[in-house]
Each structure stands twice: as C-alpha cells, then as structure tokens.
Motif scaffolding. Structure first.
Motif: not given
Length: 131
Positions: A40, A42, A44, A59-61, A63, A106, A108, A124, A126
């Motif tokens: 991705s 995007v 982390a 957009h952000a990811t 964990r 995780e 996204t 969110v 995903q």
C-alpha cells in the motif's frame, strides 16, 4: 388453453424468491473474503504521529489493538504510543474471526479531524488481523 391458478402463481413466486435469496446468500461470503492484501502507498504510522501531525481526510494505517467497543460502530484503538477513537462498520470485521483486545490488527482508513475542538477519529475502511 392452459391457465394459471392462484396456487400455481404463488408457488412460482415463492420459487423465484427462494432462488434470489440463495443467490444472495452465496454471494455474501465471497464478497466478505475479498480483501486486498498487497503493498500500500498509505504508510503505517503510530497513534501519536497521526494525532500530532495528521490532516483532515488523510488516509492512514495503524497497527495495534481494538481495546474497547464504545457503542454502535465506535471503538477505541491503542498502540504503544496512545489511544484514539475509531469508527468501524461491521462489514469490515473478518468473517468468523474473533477480535478482542489481545488480537493485533492493522486498520486503514480516513482521518477525520475537526478544525474546532479536539475531536479526531479514524473512519476505518479496512481491518486485517496481523499474525
């Protein structure tokens, strides 16, 4: 000339409804399994980084762990750097997988930051269990 009775028409309608419901039931599990799992663009980041430097609609990811359910689609997410509110529609939870505060995930999505006040939340799109 043949004619339809009320019972014959009703049976045909029931059969059509059953076939439509069966087709829908078969399609639903397949769509819930279809998730992109490749690389991705995007990046982390940590909760602290997102809260400190994140821009509205970014957009952000992240964990970490979903540590509480706060009602409806609202949850609290945490990593080693902090906690934040997240909104997760039920359709994004993996089918048949139990998610609790000990399961690393995780997520996204799109960062929603109010210009006035301190409200910040990740919407969110995903959710993937991290093994």
């Amino acid at each position: 000339m043949p004619y339809k009775t009320a019972t014959g028409t009703r049976n045909a309608s029931i059969k059509q409804a059953f076939l439509a419901a069966a087709a829908l039931a078969l399609a639903l599990p397949l769509s819930s399994l279809a998730q992109y799992a490749g690389p991705s663009s995007v990046p982390a980041m940590t909760v602290k980084q997102l809260l400190d430097t994140g821009k509205d609609d970014q957009h952000a990811t992240l964990r970490g762990f979903i540590v509480s359910h706060d009602g409806g689609e609202h949850y609290t997410f945490a990593d080693d750097t902090g906690r934040m509110k997240v909104e997760i529609d039920a359709k994004y939870f993996p089918t048949g997988v139990r998610i609790d505060d000990k399961v690393r995930v995780e997520i996204t999505g799109e960062f929603d930051k109010d210009l006035v006040g301190n409200k910040a939340e990740l919407d969110v799109k995903q959710l993937v269990v991290v093994r």
